[in-house]
Design a protein around this motif. Sequence first.
Motif, PDB file in Angstrom:
ATOM      1  N   LEU A 112       0.824  -1.209   0.000  1.00 37.27           N
ATOM      2  CA  LEU A 112       0.000   0.000   0.000  1.00 37.27           C
ATOM      3  C   LEU A 112       0.860   1.261   0.000  1.00 37.27           C
ATOM      4  CD1 LEU A 112      -2.685  -0.974   2.691  1.00 37.27           C
ATOM      5  CD2 LEU A 112      -2.837  -1.235   0.206  1.00 37.27           C
ATOM      6  N   LEU A 113       1.947   1.245   0.749  1.00 40.18           N
ATOM      7  CA  LEU A 113       2.730   2.461   0.961  1.00 40.18           C
ATOM      8  C   LEU A 113       3.734   2.734  -0.147  1.00 40.18           C
ATOM      9  CD1 LEU A 113       3.335   2.154   4.804  1.00 40.18           C
ATOM     10  CD2 LEU A 113       1.738   3.668   3.630  1.00 40.18           C
ATOM     11  N   LEU A 261      -2.583   7.563   9.883  1.00 38.93           N
ATOM     12  CA  LEU A 261      -1.699   7.231  11.015  1.00 38.93           C
ATOM     13  C   LEU A 261      -1.899   5.785  11.450  1.00 38.93           C
ATOM     14  CD1 LEU A 261      -2.054  10.517  13.089  1.00 38.93           C
ATOM     15  CD2 LEU A 261       0.038   9.690  11.997  1.00 38.93           C
ATOM     16  N   GLU A 262      -3.148   5.337  11.422  1.00 40.97           N
ATOM     17  CA  GLU A 262      -3.434   3.948  11.785  1.00 40.97           C
ATOM     18  C   GLU A 262      -2.768   2.992  10.802  1.00 40.97           C
ATOM     19  OE1 GLU A 262      -7.258   0.950  12.432  1.00 40.97           O
ATOM     20  OE2 GLU A 262      -7.537   3.130  12.587  1.00 40.97           O
ATOM     21  N   LEU A 263      -2.800   3.338   9.520  1.00 41.83           N
ATOM     22  CA  LEU A 263      -2.171   2.491   8.503  1.00 41.83           C
ATOM     23  C   LEU A 263      -0.672   2.366   8.783  1.00 41.83           C
ATOM     24  CD1 LEU A 263      -2.841   2.817   4.670  1.00 41.83           C
ATOM     25  CD2 LEU A 263      -0.647   2.123   5.585  1.00 41.83           C
ATOM     26  N   ILE A 335      -4.522   6.261   1.726  1.00 44.05           N
ATOM     27  CA  ILE A 335      -3.269   5.648   1.269  1.00 44.05           C
ATOM     28  C   ILE A 335      -2.318   6.716   0.739  1.00 44.05           C
ATOM     29  CG2 ILE A 335      -2.267   4.078  -0.432  1.00 44.05           C
ATOM     30  CD1 ILE A 335      -4.822   2.379  -0.133  1.00 44.05           C
ATOM     31  N   ARG A 336      -2.855   7.707   0.037  1.00 41.86           N
ATOM     32  CA  ARG A 336      -2.019   8.803  -0.463  1.00 41.86           C
ATOM     33  C   ARG A 336      -1.408   9.594   0.695  1.00 41.86           C
ATOM     34  NH1 ARG A 336      -2.547  13.973  -0.726  1.00 41.86           N
ATOM     35  NH2 ARG A 336      -4.747  13.910  -0.099  1.00 41.86           N
ATOM     36  N   LEU A 337      -2.233   9.934   1.690  1.00 42.35           N
ATOM     37  CA  LEU A 337      -1.741  10.664   2.851  1.00 42.35           C
ATOM     38  C   LEU A 337      -0.631   9.888   3.566  1.00 42.35           C
ATOM     39  CD1 LEU A 337      -5.026  12.049   4.476  1.00 42.35           C
ATOM     40  CD2 LEU A 337      -3.161  13.410   3.511  1.00 42.35           C
ATOM     41  N   ALA A 338      -0.854   8.595   3.774  1.00 44.65           N
ATOM     42  CA  ALA A 338       0.128   7.764   4.470  1.00 44.65           C
ATOM     43  C   ALA A 338       1.416   7.651   3.664  1.00 44.65           C
ATOM     44  CB  ALA A 338      -0.455   6.385   4.748  1.00 44.65           C
TER      45      ALA A 338
END
Length: 353
Positions: A112-113, A261-263, A335-338
């Motif tokens: 994802l990241l 943040l949780e991701l 996902i983009r933010l993380a």
Amino acid sequence: MRSVKRQLLCLCAGLLISHGASVSLKADGVSDFYDGRQVRLLIGYSAGGGYDTYARLLARHLGKHIPGNPTIVPQNMPGAGSLILANFLYNVAPKDGSVIATFGRGIAMEPLLSGMGTRFDASKFSWIGSLNNEVRVCASWYESDVKSMRDLETKEFIVGATGSGADTVTFPVVMSNLLSPNIKLISGYPGGNDVLLAMERGEVDGRCAWSWSTIMSRNGDWLREGRINILVQLALEKHPDLPNVPLITDFADNDDESMALELIFSRQVMGRPYLAPPSIPIDRQKALRNAFDATTRDPEFLADALRIQLEINPVNGQAIDDLIARIYGASDNVIRLASEAIVKNESMSLNGN
């Protein structure tokens, strides 16, 4: 009438016997598979580190709780921060329950990241459990002006860190990008102990991604003497020792930021994860999960962990399944933010590392 009752009783008895035989056959099937077998426990890092130490502890006790009592054989398969092992487990390893593994706590989120080099879908692994729900913290030295997270609104906080890709770099980077630009980074220290020496010398104000269990076992005197301030817990659940210290997610501005943040910090729930390849037989996956849970309650295992000063705070396989499903169901914006949050901004680095 008596004849009919007799026939019904015989029929019911036959069904019960048949059902019992079916259950017995399933149990015996698992036992027969593992009887006399060696189960490989692959470790995504070299010998001597934390993942290796935890895995070898588990290997000494797990087999006696698996039907058939197989021998658990630890084997190191290091490379690319354990990504090589993750790809091997997903695509190459036998899908019969004869191979289990442990890899980096953050590997499951990599598709994802970043996606770079990942050839797996973590939601399809056969998760067995984690030996630790790892709680890490940010802490400041007592001489620092930063005594709480509120101080980061106006005061600079210089954090010492090890190398690129390590949690000691990633976590303060995330905090700087999402929470406070006043966090600065000096990276390149050879190890965690070198960061602590830098704190004592006044080179840096503190350290992030510092394991609470490590603080308790190795730096408890600093806590008792008030030489460090615990600013925030980098985890999804509070440690019982720290009921009044906020979680990192408490500082999110909105739901998407909180989920981002949780991701990122969900890896802490899987502090020491254990898993098998996708699609292993359900009865063997259940047997491995049951054996893992039983091992974490085994007095001999717990005594062994205490002897070598390893914290055991287990998470079962179903809980990891649920967490992975939640994380993999995150929106594109989350996902983009993380993904953007973990990218290092060179302006936060004081030495250019």
